[in-house]
Design an enzyme around this catalytic site. Structure first.
Site, PDB file in Angstrom:
ATOM      1  N   ARG A  75      42.520  33.091   3.296  1.00  0.00           N
ATOM      2  CA  ARG A  75      42.808  34.474   3.667  1.00  0.00           C
ATOM      3  C   ARG A  75      44.300  34.598   3.980  1.00  0.00           C
ATOM      4  O   ARG A  75      44.804  33.923   4.871  1.00  0.00           O
ATOM      5  CB  ARG A  75      41.975  34.865   4.894  1.00  0.00           C
ATOM      6  CG  ARG A  75      42.300  36.235   5.462  1.00  0.00           C
ATOM      7  CD  ARG A  75      41.410  36.555   6.668  1.00  0.00           C
ATOM      8  NE  ARG A  75      41.643  37.895   7.177  1.00  0.00           N
ATOM      9  CZ  ARG A  75      42.313  38.167   8.303  1.00  0.00           C
ATOM     10  NH1 ARG A  75      42.795  37.210   9.060  1.00  0.00           N
ATOM     11  NH2 ARG A  75      42.481  39.420   8.676  1.00  0.00           N
ATOM     12  N   HIS A  83      48.754  43.346   7.478  1.00  0.00           N
ATOM     13  CA  HIS A  83      48.701  42.550   8.700  1.00  0.00           C
ATOM     14  C   HIS A  83      49.995  42.855   9.475  1.00  0.00           C
ATOM     15  O   HIS A  83      50.813  41.990   9.718  1.00  0.00           O
ATOM     16  CB  HIS A  83      48.539  41.069   8.361  1.00  0.00           C
ATOM     17  CG  HIS A  83      47.960  40.237   9.474  1.00  0.00           C
ATOM     18  ND1 HIS A  83      46.847  39.439   9.325  1.00  0.00           N
ATOM     19  CD2 HIS A  83      48.343  40.065  10.763  1.00  0.00           C
ATOM     20  CE1 HIS A  83      46.579  38.815  10.454  1.00  0.00           C
ATOM     21  NE2 HIS A  83      47.482  39.176  11.358  1.00  0.00           N
ATOM     22  N   GLU A  87      42.953  44.104  12.199  1.00  0.00           N
ATOM     23  CA  GLU A  87      43.013  44.492  13.608  1.00  0.00           C
ATOM     24  C   GLU A  87      43.770  45.794  13.878  1.00  0.00           C
ATOM     25  O   GLU A  87      44.827  45.780  14.525  1.00  0.00           O
ATOM     26  CB  GLU A  87      43.619  43.355  14.450  1.00  0.00           C
ATOM     27  CG  GLU A  87      42.839  42.047  14.367  1.00  0.00           C
ATOM     28  CD  GLU A  87      43.335  40.993  15.355  1.00  0.00           C
ATOM     29  OE1 GLU A  87      44.318  41.248  16.053  1.00  0.00           O
ATOM     30  OE2 GLU A  87      42.712  39.917  15.425  1.00  0.00           O
ATOM     31  N   ASN A 114      37.450  39.223  13.993  1.00  0.00           N
ATOM     32  CA  ASN A 114      38.299  38.208  14.610  1.00  0.00           C
ATOM     33  C   ASN A 114      37.892  38.074  16.064  1.00  0.00           C
ATOM     34  O   ASN A 114      37.751  39.077  16.769  1.00  0.00           O
ATOM     35  CB  ASN A 114      39.779  38.611  14.553  1.00  0.00           C
ATOM     36  CG  ASN A 114      40.316  38.657  13.129  1.00  0.00           C
ATOM     37  OD1 ASN A 114      39.643  38.242  12.185  1.00  0.00           O
ATOM     38  ND2 ASN A 114      41.534  39.153  12.974  1.00  0.00           N
ATOM     39  N   TYR A 167      38.530  35.614  19.698  1.00  0.00           N
ATOM     40  CA  TYR A 167      39.215  34.508  20.386  1.00  0.00           C
ATOM     41  C   TYR A 167      38.675  34.232  21.783  1.00  0.00           C
ATOM     42  O   TYR A 167      38.508  33.095  22.177  1.00  0.00           O
ATOM     43  CB  TYR A 167      40.728  34.804  20.481  1.00  0.00           C
ATOM     44  CG  TYR A 167      41.396  34.724  19.129  1.00  0.00           C
ATOM     45  CD1 TYR A 167      41.836  33.504  18.632  1.00  0.00           C
ATOM     46  CD2 TYR A 167      41.541  35.845  18.327  1.00  0.00           C
ATOM     47  CE1 TYR A 167      42.410  33.401  17.373  1.00  0.00           C
ATOM     48  CE2 TYR A 167      42.116  35.749  17.066  1.00  0.00           C
ATOM     49  CZ  TYR A 167      42.544  34.519  16.600  1.00  0.00           C
ATOM     50  OH  TYR A 167      43.097  34.417  15.359  1.00  0.00           O
ATOM     51  N   GLU A 212      38.921  35.425  11.594  1.00  0.00           N
ATOM     52  CA  GLU A 212      39.837  34.624  12.415  1.00  0.00           C
ATOM     53  C   GLU A 212      39.089  34.091  13.624  1.00  0.00           C
ATOM     54  O   GLU A 212      38.360  34.835  14.278  1.00  0.00           O
ATOM     55  CB  GLU A 212      41.022  35.444  12.956  1.00  0.00           C
ATOM     56  CG  GLU A 212      42.067  35.770  11.948  1.00  0.00           C
ATOM     57  CD  GLU A 212      43.219  36.574  12.560  1.00  0.00           C
ATOM     58  OE1 GLU A 212      43.483  36.452  13.769  1.00  0.00           O
ATOM     59  OE2 GLU A 212      43.831  37.342  11.799  1.00  0.00           O
TER      60      GLU A 212
END
Ligand code: FCB
Length: 450
Positions: free
Chosen positions: A74, A118, A163, A292, A294, A358
């Protein structure tokens, strides 16, 4: 632990974070060039001028991916390489670069997964209003069409935006990201225009891509949990969940904006930037949703900080540091948050295939004579992949997983200080050295699990 046949294993990067070569082959400036060159914006005054020099070293980097056995990669296309000023005809030299990258990947049997945006908006578009301007959404659709027309025969998976929450709220409300504006009302407009850009871009891509193309958007969904059992904490969860998740998921997957978010922010804006025809465009069907993830988010009611915040009209919300271990970013490590977000989408929205586009962690890696011992990163990845596997068993349609990141890179406002790569980059020599996590990941890919 074994993953289903056909599960997509990958790694992710983004143009401004790895490419360097800001003025090569006719590239124009982006908001991240301007921002990173503005004193005080990025730790140590770091910029993406050189980064991991990937624009020049892409062949070696693709060879490295092949050695890792990576089935999918990606990456993002830098808009100002394709349209230096954000409009008009394509800059062929810029398109040629990505055509070469894609050919190189295909020659090594690596599936390209292409993100169009991005965060590196052409500076000229920012100068005419950036994402606060409705016209930027139309410009994005033209850009999408140019890239789609050139690479559509070879790229099977496309992502419009990465995002949009960060682009809108870190970019226009807290000012931590480019373009560094601190105007909460503007940030809500920006969020809408980003979503509109996604919709118009999806329609433009459908017009030029083969019918087999898989189209998507990537969201950074938040697992928002209450720090206390009180009505105030419950309300804080609703507020943050509204802005972080539902503000994006509802229009994309259900065709409406959340009423409570509109009400909560009514003192900032009347939302007149949303035209009746926009929601059908934004909810144009997509083929999968990128997520994504985290770290989890813990909130309570209380006096928030003064000063710019990425959460418009949330002055009475406080963010609480979850207990337990953290990464070098200070982000709590908790794979349950990933379970929370994928189940939430699965259970509360229409059926849609999901990809983790991600997931990963920064640690203070030390390069030794024989590589980098990064057991903490391996543990992080293993824990999160375990949740992915369990979610699949529970019926969540989760198709793939991309580690953030293939290489150490320019971590936005944190510059080069934070290392997310499974491959270490020495920024003086540009030497790549596999961390233990890269060796581990190669084995996971080989055996489809561990
Ligand atoms: C995400 C970004 C990505 C990277 C990781 C750590 O928000 O999409 O570029 O910086 O965070």
């Amino acid at each position: 632990m074994r993953f289903p046949e056909g599960f997509v294993w990958g790694a992710a990067t983004a143009a401004y974070q790895i490419e360097g070569a800001p003025d090569v082959d006719g590239r124009g400036p982006s908001i991240w060039d301007t921002f990173s060159h503005t004193p005080g914006r990025v730790v140590n005054g770091d910029t993406g001028d050189v980064a991991a020099d990937h624009y020049r070293r892409y062949r070696d980097d693709v060879a490295l991916m092949a050695e890792m056995g990576l089935p999918a990669y990606r990456f993002s296309v830098s808009w100002p390489r394709i349209q230096p000023g954000g409009k008009g005809p394509a800059n062929q030299a810029g398109l040629d670069h990505y055509a070469r990258l894609v050919d190189e990947l295909l020659a090594k049997n690596i599936t390209p997964v292409l993100t169009l945006y991005h965060w590196d908006l052409p500076q000229e578009l920012e100068d005419s209003g950036g994402w606060g301007a409705r016209d930027t959404a139309a410009r994005f659709a033209e850009y999408a069409e140019l890239v789609g027309a050139r690479l559509g025969d070879r790229v099977p998976s496309w992502t419009t935006l990465n995002e949009p929450w960060c682009a809108a709220f870190l970019g226009y409300a807290s000012g931590e990201h480019a373009p560094g504006k601190t105007d909460p009302a503007l940030s809500l407009r920006a969020a809408h225009h980003l979503l509109l850009a996604h919709g118009l871009g999806t329609q433009a891509l459908r017009g030029v891509l083969p019918s087999t193309a898989q189209l998507s958007i990537t969201l950074n969904l938040a697992a928002v949990l209450p720090a206390a059992t009180s009505p105030g904490a419950t309300n804080a969860v609703r507020r943050i969940d509204g802005l972080a998740n539902r503000l994006f998921l509802d229009p994309l997957l259900a065709g409406h904006y959340p009423v409570d978010v509109r009400q909560d922010t009514a003192r900032l804006t009347d939302w007149s930037f949303v035209l009746p025809e926009d929601l059908p465009v934004i909810s144009t069907p997509i083929d999968f949703l990128g997520i994504n993830y985290y770290s989890p988010t813990l909130v309570d009611v209380g006096p928030g900080n003064d000063g710019p915040s990425p959460w418009p009209a949330c002055e009475n919300v406080v963010f609480v540091q979850p207990p337990g271990a953290t990464t070098a970013m200070g982000w709590a490590i908790d794979a349950q948050g990933l379970r929370n977000v994928v189940h939430r989408v699965h259970e509360q929205y229409r059926p849609i295939p999901l990809m983790i586009t991600e997931n990963g962690a920064a640690f203070d890696d030390e390069l030794g004579v024989d590589g980098v011992r990064d057991d903490e990163r391996i543990a992080y990845l293993r824990d999160h992949l375990t949740v992915v596997r369990e979610a699949i068993s529970a019926g969540v349609d989760l198709r793939g997983y991309f580690v953030w990141s293939l290489l150490d890179n320019f971590e936005w406002a944190f510059g080069y200080e934070k290392r997310f790569g499974i491959v270490h980059v020495d920024y003086r020599t540009q030497k790549r050295v596999w961390k233990d996590s890269a060796h581990w990941y190669r084995q996971v890919i080989r055996t489809n699990g561990w």
